[in-house]
Design a protein around this motif. Sequence first.
Motif, PDB file in Angstrom:
ATOM      1  N   GLY A   1     135.349  24.769  55.760  1.00  0.00           N
ATOM      2  CA  GLY A   1     134.873  25.004  54.401  1.00  0.00           C
ATOM      3  C   GLY A   1     135.854  25.756  53.533  1.00  0.00           C
ATOM      4  N   HIS A   2     136.757  26.516  54.133  1.00  0.00           N
ATOM      5  CA  HIS A   2     137.761  27.233  53.349  1.00  0.00           C
ATOM      6  C   HIS A   2     138.843  26.272  52.846  1.00  0.00           C
ATOM      7  CE1 HIS A   2     136.536  31.373  53.582  1.00  0.00           C
ATOM      8  NE2 HIS A   2     136.398  31.325  54.904  1.00  0.00           N
ATOM      9  N   ASN A   3     139.450  26.631  51.711  1.00  0.00           N
ATOM     10  CA  ASN A   3     140.530  25.825  51.141  1.00  0.00           C
ATOM     11  C   ASN A   3     141.859  26.574  51.132  1.00  0.00           C
ATOM     12  OD1 ASN A   3     138.894  23.553  50.464  1.00  0.00           O
ATOM     13  ND2 ASN A   3     138.041  24.746  48.768  1.00  0.00           N
ATOM     14  N   GLY A   4     141.947  27.613  51.913  1.00  0.00           N
ATOM     15  CA  GLY A   4     143.177  28.379  52.009  1.00  0.00           C
ATOM     16  C   GLY A   4     143.279  29.048  53.362  1.00  0.00           C
ATOM     17  N   ALA A   5     144.405  29.684  53.600  1.00  0.00           N
ATOM     18  CA  ALA A   5     144.598  30.396  54.860  1.00  0.00           C
ATOM     19  C   ALA A   5     143.480  31.416  55.050  1.00  0.00           C
ATOM     20  CB  ALA A   5     145.951  31.088  54.865  1.00  0.00           C
ATOM     21  N   VAL A   6     142.982  31.522  56.278  1.00  0.00           N
ATOM     22  CA  VAL A   6     141.933  32.492  56.591  1.00  0.00           C
ATOM     23  C   VAL A   6     142.606  33.706  57.227  1.00  0.00           C
ATOM     24  CG1 VAL A   6     139.792  32.911  57.838  1.00  0.00           C
ATOM     25  CG2 VAL A   6     140.274  30.629  56.930  1.00  0.00           C
ATOM     26  N   TRP A   7     142.491  34.852  56.571  1.00  0.00           N
ATOM     27  CA  TRP A   7     143.245  36.027  56.981  1.00  0.00           C
ATOM     28  C   TRP A   7     142.478  36.937  57.940  1.00  0.00           C
ATOM     29  CZ3 TRP A   7     148.041  35.304  56.122  1.00  0.00           C
ATOM     30  CH2 TRP A   7     148.490  34.678  54.956  1.00  0.00           C
ATOM     31  N   SER A   8     141.159  36.884  57.919  1.00  0.00           N
ATOM     32  CA  SER A   8     140.406  37.844  58.724  1.00  0.00           C
ATOM     33  C   SER A   8     138.989  37.345  58.970  1.00  0.00           C
ATOM     34  CB  SER A   8     140.359  39.193  58.002  1.00  0.00           C
ATOM     35  OG  SER A   8     139.619  40.120  58.743  1.00  0.00           O
ATOM     36  N   CYS A   9     138.351  37.919  59.992  1.00  0.00           N
ATOM     37  CA  CYS A   9     136.959  37.581  60.285  1.00  0.00           C
ATOM     38  C   CYS A   9     136.306  38.741  61.027  1.00  0.00           C
ATOM     39  CB  CYS A   9     136.852  36.294  61.100  1.00  0.00           C
ATOM     40  SG  CYS A   9     137.401  36.461  62.815  1.00  0.00           S
ATOM     41  N   ASP A  10     134.985  38.716  61.084  1.00  0.00           N
ATOM     42  CA  ASP A  10     134.240  39.678  61.888  1.00  0.00           C
ATOM     43  C   ASP A  10     132.926  39.020  62.287  1.00  0.00           C
ATOM     44  OD1 ASP A  10     133.839  42.007  63.242  1.00  0.00           O
ATOM     45  OD2 ASP A  10     133.036  43.111  61.535  1.00  0.00           O
ATOM     46  N   VAL A  11     132.408  39.391  63.451  1.00  0.00           N
ATOM     47  CA  VAL A  11     131.182  38.808  63.975  1.00  0.00           C
ATOM     48  C   VAL A  11     130.129  39.897  64.080  1.00  0.00           C
ATOM     49  CG1 VAL A  11     131.910  39.147  66.377  1.00  0.00           C
ATOM     50  CG2 VAL A  11     130.190  37.392  65.831  1.00  0.00           C
ATOM     51  N   SER A  12     128.881  39.549  63.798  1.00  0.00           N
ATOM     52  CA  SER A  12     127.802  40.530  63.840  1.00  0.00           C
ATOM     53  C   SER A  12     127.557  41.009  65.271  1.00  0.00           C
ATOM     54  CB  SER A  12     126.517  39.930  63.259  1.00  0.00           C
ATOM     55  OG  SER A  12     126.113  38.797  64.008  1.00  0.00           O
ATOM     56  N   ARG A  13     126.831  42.108  65.404  1.00  0.00           N
ATOM     57  CA  ARG A  13     126.604  42.725  66.717  1.00  0.00           C
ATOM     58  C   ARG A  13     125.863  41.799  67.671  1.00  0.00           C
ATOM     59  NH1 ARG A  13     127.044  48.430  66.522  1.00  0.00           N
ATOM     60  NH2 ARG A  13     125.440  48.667  68.129  1.00  0.00           N
ATOM     61  N   ASP A  14     124.985  40.940  67.113  1.00  0.00           N
ATOM     62  CA  ASP A  14     124.225  40.018  67.963  1.00  0.00           C
ATOM     63  C   ASP A  14     124.911  38.662  68.127  1.00  0.00           C
ATOM     64  OD1 ASP A  14     123.907  38.940  65.459  1.00  0.00           O
ATOM     65  OD2 ASP A  14     121.716  39.107  65.409  1.00  0.00           O
ATOM     66  N   SER A  15     126.118  38.537  67.605  1.00  0.00           N
ATOM     67  CA  SER A  15     126.911  37.303  67.700  1.00  0.00           C
ATOM     68  C   SER A  15     126.243  36.095  67.049  1.00  0.00           C
ATOM     69  CB  SER A  15     127.229  36.977  69.170  1.00  0.00           C
ATOM     70  OG  SER A  15     127.990  38.002  69.759  1.00  0.00           O
ATOM     71  N   MET A  16     125.402  36.351  66.052  1.00  0.00           N
ATOM     72  CA  MET A  16     124.707  35.256  65.368  1.00  0.00           C
ATOM     73  C   MET A  16     125.351  34.901  64.019  1.00  0.00           C
ATOM     74  SD  MET A  16     122.384  34.353  67.440  1.00  0.00           S
ATOM     75  CE  MET A  16     121.384  33.287  66.405  1.00  0.00           C
ATOM     76  N   ARG A  17     126.099  35.825  63.429  1.00  0.00           N
ATOM     77  CA  ARG A  17     126.694  35.597  62.115  1.00  0.00           C
ATOM     78  C   ARG A  17     128.188  35.907  62.164  1.00  0.00           C
ATOM     79  NH1 ARG A  17     122.533  33.536  61.897  1.00  0.00           N
ATOM     80  NH2 ARG A  17     120.820  33.813  60.404  1.00  0.00           N
ATOM     81  N   LEU A  18     128.968  35.058  61.501  1.00  0.00           N
ATOM     82  CA  LEU A  18     130.405  35.250  61.379  1.00  0.00           C
ATOM     83  C   LEU A  18     130.751  35.346  59.899  1.00  0.00           C
ATOM     84  CD1 LEU A  18     133.290  35.200  62.739  1.00  0.00           C
ATOM     85  CD2 LEU A  18     133.290  32.733  62.222  1.00  0.00           C
TER      86      LEU A  18
END
Length: 273
Positions: free
Chosen positions: A50-67
């Motif tokens: 879905g992104h149209n550019g370089a993805v520089w960073s990410c984080d995942v929720s404590r329950d691993s359900m959301r990024l």
Amino acid sequence: MRPILMKGHERPLTFLKYNRDGDLLFSCAKDHTPTVWFVDNGERIGTYRGHNGAVWSCDVSRDSMRLITGSADQTVKLWNVQTGAQLCTFNFGSPARTIVSAGEDAVIRIWDSETGKLLREADKESGHKKTITSLTKSADCSHFLTGSLDKSAKLWDTKTLTLIKTYVTERPVNAVAMSPLLDHRVSPRALCKILRTWFALTLRRKYSFVLLREAKRSLLDFFYTELGKLEQKRLSALLNEDPAIMECRSALAKRLELYRSAQAEIDTVAWSK
């Protein structure tokens, strides 16, 4: 321990993130597509498109359900980890492609930030007649304000460099500012009329403010002339460097820095605790 080689991205990697349980690894790269892997065997589970550019960073929720991911396309996206579905997109504007310059020759110019090519110049007949001392843009970048030694401030359309309005003062304009909260512009002449009301609103709402140090002396002189000797003690007290005022200015400076940073590429994101 035998290393596991994970292949899947088509461009250089930019960021890696384990989930809280340590069984999933999320990777970001310049290929626009965040990816999730099994840690035990390096198997690719899925991708988030879905992104149209370089993805520089990410984080995942404590329950691993959301990024959550941050990209050079000026967006932050929220994903369902299991399905890869895009849940929400936060837009932060477009990257700056032009530069506005002004100076001693009193001419306003717009340049291409990538090539350095001059794109347009403001009309000299409607422009300032002396050195331009200050330039500031509106929050949405649709227009900007300039101040000059010719005793005027001018409001311009950013795209066309068309003059919208001229504010005439009785003294050279050393500095101008545009409120990020209210629909008004501030020049020395206008500021004289709204100063007391603006200070009251600012302090009552616990907002802070910034006054340019270079303009203090000239502004004080102007206020004294206009308002008379009875106002001198009150205005001096308002502009003194007492701790409360300094704390207000410091708070607003941090707030404005946050607004400005939202116009740049998203370099990192993280979940709050």
